[in-house]
Design a protein around this motif. Structure first.
Motif, mmCIF file in Angstrom:
data_model
loop_
_atom_site.group_PDB
_atom_site.id
_atom_site.type_symbol
_atom_site.label_atom_id
_atom_site.label_comp_id
_atom_site.label_asym_id
_atom_site.label_seq_id
_atom_site.Cartn_x
_atom_site.Cartn_y
_atom_site.Cartn_z
ATOM 1 N N VAL A 146 4.293 9.749 -4.634
ATOM 2 C CA VAL A 146 4.334 9.317 -6.029
ATOM 3 C C VAL A 146 3.339 8.176 -6.231
ATOM 4 O O VAL A 146 3.256 7.262 -5.399
ATOM 5 C CB VAL A 146 5.769 8.838 -6.384
ATOM 6 C CG1 VAL A 146 5.847 8.375 -7.829
ATOM 7 C CG2 VAL A 146 6.788 9.947 -6.136
ATOM 8 N N GLY A 147 2.597 8.235 -7.344
ATOM 9 C CA GLY A 147 1.639 7.169 -7.650
ATOM 10 C C GLY A 147 1.837 6.679 -9.069
ATOM 11 O O GLY A 147 2.703 7.180 -9.809
ATOM 12 N N ASN A 148 1.024 5.710 -9.455
ATOM 13 C CA ASN A 148 1.067 5.238 -10.831
ATOM 14 C C ASN A 148 0.698 6.347 -11.796
ATOM 15 O O ASN A 148 -0.012 7.286 -11.435
ATOM 16 C CB ASN A 148 0.084 4.080 -10.993
ATOM 17 C CG ASN A 148 0.819 2.766 -10.913
ATOM 18 O OD1 ASN A 148 1.710 2.507 -11.732
ATOM 19 N ND2 ASN A 148 0.494 1.971 -9.918
ATOM 20 N N ALA A 149 1.152 6.189 -13.049
ATOM 21 C CA ALA A 149 0.933 7.262 -14.037
ATOM 22 C C ALA A 149 -0.550 7.485 -14.306
ATOM 23 O O ALA A 149 -0.972 8.591 -14.633
ATOM 24 C CB ALA A 149 1.665 6.933 -15.322
ATOM 25 N N SER A 150 -1.349 6.421 -14.167
ATOM 26 C CA SER A 150 -2.784 6.638 -14.362
ATOM 27 C C SER A 150 -3.541 6.030 -13.178
ATOM 28 O O SER A 150 -3.083 5.038 -12.601
ATOM 29 C CB SER A 150 -3.253 6.013 -15.673
ATOM 30 O OG SER A 150 -3.273 4.615 -15.526
ATOM 31 N N ASP A 180 0.855 -1.200 0.000
ATOM 32 C CA ASP A 180 0.000 0.000 0.000
ATOM 33 C C ASP A 180 0.880 1.235 0.000
ATOM 34 O O ASP A 180 0.547 2.246 -0.596
ATOM 35 C CB ASP A 180 -0.883 0.009 1.255
ATOM 36 C CG ASP A 180 -1.851 -1.152 1.239
ATOM 37 O OD1 ASP A 180 -2.941 -0.996 0.693
ATOM 38 O OD2 ASP A 180 -1.470 -2.244 1.726
ATOM 39 N N VAL A 181 1.987 1.114 0.738
ATOM 40 C CA VAL A 181 2.921 2.232 0.834
ATOM 41 C C VAL A 181 4.325 1.679 0.660
ATOM 42 O O VAL A 181 4.670 0.633 1.224
ATOM 43 C CB VAL A 181 2.824 2.923 2.221
ATOM 44 C CG1 VAL A 181 3.927 3.961 2.399
ATOM 45 C CG2 VAL A 181 1.458 3.589 2.395
ATOM 46 N N LEU A 241 4.363 -1.863 -5.662
ATOM 47 C CA LEU A 241 3.169 -1.144 -5.182
ATOM 48 C C LEU A 241 1.884 -1.684 -5.777
ATOM 49 O O LEU A 241 1.847 -2.044 -6.957
ATOM 50 C CB LEU A 241 3.260 0.327 -5.610
ATOM 51 C CG LEU A 241 3.968 1.326 -4.716
ATOM 52 C CD1 LEU A 241 3.897 2.703 -5.379
ATOM 53 C CD2 LEU A 241 3.375 1.385 -3.317
ATOM 54 N N LYS A 242 0.835 -1.690 -4.971
ATOM 55 C CA LYS A 242 -0.505 -1.924 -5.525
ATOM 56 C C LYS A 242 -0.790 -0.838 -6.571
ATOM 57 O O LYS A 242 -0.244 0.272 -6.440
ATOM 58 C CB LYS A 242 -1.553 -1.777 -4.416
ATOM 59 C CG LYS A 242 -1.591 -2.940 -3.466
ATOM 60 C CD LYS A 242 -2.704 -2.728 -2.442
ATOM 61 C CE LYS A 242 -2.750 -3.922 -1.505
ATOM 62 N NZ LYS A 242 -3.478 -3.618 -0.265
ATOM 63 N N PRO A 243 -1.670 -1.089 -7.527
ATOM 64 C CA PRO A 243 -1.958 -0.043 -8.525
ATOM 65 C C PRO A 243 -2.381 1.273 -7.872
ATOM 66 O O PRO A 243 -2.077 2.350 -8.384
ATOM 67 C CB PRO A 243 -3.090 -0.645 -9.363
ATOM 68 C CG PRO A 243 -2.898 -2.129 -9.210
ATOM 69 C CD PRO A 243 -2.347 -2.355 -7.827
ATOM 70 N N SER A 244 -3.032 1.184 -6.706
ATOM 71 C CA SER A 244 -3.465 2.419 -6.036
ATOM 72 C C SER A 244 -2.477 2.854 -4.944
ATOM 73 O O SER A 244 -2.750 3.775 -4.189
ATOM 74 C CB SER A 244 -4.825 2.178 -5.379
ATOM 75 O OG SER A 244 -4.653 1.115 -4.431
ATOM 76 N N GLY A 245 -1.349 2.170 -4.856
ATOM 77 C CA GLY A 245 -0.400 2.436 -3.765
ATOM 78 C C GLY A 245 0.349 3.752 -3.949
ATOM 79 O O GLY A 245 0.381 4.330 -5.029
#
Ligand code: TMP
Length: 405
Positions: free
Chosen positions: A253-257, A162-163, A187-191
Motif C-alpha cells: 500500500v502506498g500514498n494515494a498519489s 520507508d516500510v 510513512l515517508k511520502p514514497s514509503g
C-alpha cells in the motif's frame, strides 16, 4: 465490560446483518491458573455490512483487556519464522533497504519479524501493546515501544518510515480508519506499507469458523480493504494471496498519489470477489449455515469415535482457534484427556471455557487419536510426531497419519 456495535466500524452504516452467532464464549487467550477459576464469557456474533462489505464482530471487548498482558508469542512457530525471513529478504532486496532506511512495525510481538531486518543492518522500531512481550523484544535488542499503534502514535512518527509492516494486526483494530491514518502519518511520502490480513474468502471457502474470536474484530475482503485505504488517502498497489494463518491477503500500500499503474492480478481478485457475491449478505449467511452443520458434525464424529470403543483422544495446540473450536462444539474433558502445546506460558494452565489441562509436547503420551487444534501448523506439527493418528477438524473432519497425507 464490552460494547455492542450498532454502526459499521468502517463506514458507520446502521445496516449490519447477522452472519452467525457462536453463543457465549470465553476470551480465547485468557488461560486459567486452576480449573475452578471463575471466568467471564461474552457473546460472539459475526455481522456483515452491505454498504462497505466489511465482515465484523458485533461485540467489542476493550483492547486493554485483550492485549495488555498477552501470551501469544509469534516465534513459537518455525512456519511463522520462515514466512517472516522470506518477506524481510524480499523487501530488503526489492526496496533496496539499508543503513539509512527505517522499518516500523506495529504489533511487533517479540521481534520475530524485525530481527531479520536488524540482521541485515536495517534500523527498526517495533510498537507492541503487550508490556510483557515488548520487554522481551527489548531484552533481545530489538527497539520496541510499549504502546497501541493508532492515529496519534503514527502521526507522531512524522513520515519517517520507508516500510511499515502490519502483519496480522488490522483485524484486531477497532478504529480502522484511525489506524490507517496512523500508517500514512508514519510513512515517508514514497514509503510502502505491507499489510497481511486473514482473507475472508479463505475463511468462507475452508469453513474456518474457528478463526472467529473476540480478538478478531474484522474479516476482510479485498473490496472492503480497497475502500478502507481509499477513504484514508492511500491506495493498494498490489494484492497477493499468501498461505499463512489459514489463508491471507498481502497488500502493498502506498500514498494515494502519484497513482500507481493497475496490477492485473489485483484487478482479477477484485472481480472474482464480485462474481462470488462477496458484496452481498447471502454469501456470508450461507457460511453461517454451513458452520452450524460443521459444529454438529465434529461433535458427533468425536462422540461416535469415543462410544465405539475405549479410546484416548487428546488435543494438540492450545491455539485461540482451538479454544473456539472446543467451546463452540462443547468438546470438554468428557472427550479429550488434555491438550499439549509448546508455549511455556500456556503449559500447566487450563484452556478457557472447557478447562482442559495444557501439557508440554514431551508429555504427549500414547493417545489413540489427536485432535489438531492448531490447523494452520498442520505440516509442522504432524511431522514432529510421525505415525500418530490425527483428526483434522476442518473444513471437514478427516483422519490422517502423522508425516503422511
Ligand atoms: P496460533 O494458531 O494462534 O498461532 O497458535 C498456535 C499454537 O500452537 C500455539 O499455542 C503454539 C502451538 N504450537 C505447538 O504447540 N507446537 C508446534 O509445533 C507449533 C507450530 C505450534
Amino acid at each position: 465490560m464490552f460494547t455492542v456495535r450498532s454502526l459499521c466500524s468502517m463506514c458507520g452504516s446502521t445496516d449490519l446483518q447477522e452472519v452467525i452467532s457462536l453463543g457465549s464464549m470465553p476470551l480465547s487467550n485468557s488461560f486459567l491458573a486452576s480449573p475452578n477459576q471463575a471466568e467471564e464469557k461474552y457473546p460472539l456474533t459475526l455481522v456483515f455490512c452491505p454498504e462497505c462489505s466489511l465482515v465484523q464482530l458485533k461485540e467489542v471487548i476493550p483492547p486493554d483487556v485483550l492485549f495488555r498482558d498477552y501470551i501469544y508469542f509469534s516465534s513459537q512457530s518455525q512456519t511463522m519464522l520462515d514466512h517472516s525471513r522470506d518477506l524481510a529478504a524480499e523487501l530488503i532486496k526489492d526496496l533496496n533497504l539499508g543503513k539509512e532506511s527505517l522499518v516500523i512495525e506495529p504489533a511487533s510481538n517479540d521481534g520475530y519479524m524485525l530481527q531479520y531486518f536488524m540482521q541485515a543492518d536495517v534500523p527498526v522500531l517495533g510498537i507492541e501493546p503487550a508490556s510483557n512481550i515488548a520487554s522481551i523484544a527489548n531484552d533481545r535488542g530489538i527497539p520496541t515501544l510499549n504502546a497501541f499503534f493508532g492515529e496519534g502514535i503514527g502521526s507522531g512518527l512524522q513520515e519517517k518510515a520507508d516500510v511499515l509492516l502490519a502483519l496480522n494486526v488490522l483485524g484486531h483494530v477497532d478504529d480502522l480508519n484511525g489506524f490507517v491514518r496512523g500508517i500514512k502519518g508514519a510513512l515517508k511520502p514514497s514509503g510502502i506499507a505491507v499489510i497481511e490480513v486473514p482473507y475472508v474468502r479463505d475463511m468462507v471457502e475452508d469453513l474456518a469458523w474457528d478463526t472467529i474470536y473476540h480478538e478478531h474484530l474484522s474479516y476482510f475482503s479485498l473490496r472492503a480493504l480497497t475502500n478502507l485505504f481509499k477513504w484514508n488517502g492511500m491506495q493498494i498497489i498490489k494484492a497477493r494471496r499468501v498461505d499463512i494463518h489459514c489463508g491471507s491477503l498481502r497488500l502493498y500500500v502506498g500514498n494515494a498519489s502519484p497513482k500507481y499503474p493497475r496490477d492485473r492480478f489485483t484487478e482479477s481478485l477484485l472481480s472474482m470477489e464480485g462474481k462470488l457475491g462477496m458484496d452481498r449478505p447471502s454469501y456470508y449467511q450461507l457460511f453461517g449455515i454451513e458452520t452450524q452443520k460443521s459444529i454438529e458434525a465434529l461433535k458427533s464424529y468425536l462422540l461416535d469415535l469415543r462410544d465405539r470403543r475405549i479410546v484416548r483422544i487428546i488435543g494438540y495446540g492450545a491455539a485461540a482457534k482451538g479454544v473456539i473450536l472446543l467451546n463452540a462444539a462443547k468438546i470438554g474433558w468428557d472427550i479429550l484427556d488434555y491438550v499439549v502445546d509448546s508455549t511455556p506460558s500456556k503449559i500447566g494452565k487450563y484452556l478457557p471455557g472447557v478447562h482442559l489441562r495444557v501439557l508440554p509436547p514431551e508429555e504427549i503420551g500414547n493417545p489413540d487419536y489427536i485432535l489438531l487444534l492448531a490447523r494452520n501448523f498442520k505440516e509442522e506439527i504432524t511431522a514432529k510426531h510421525p505415525g500418530k493418528k490425527w483428526i483434522v477438524p476442518l473444513p471437514k473432519v478427516e483422519l490422517i497419519i502423522g508425516g503422511q497425507e
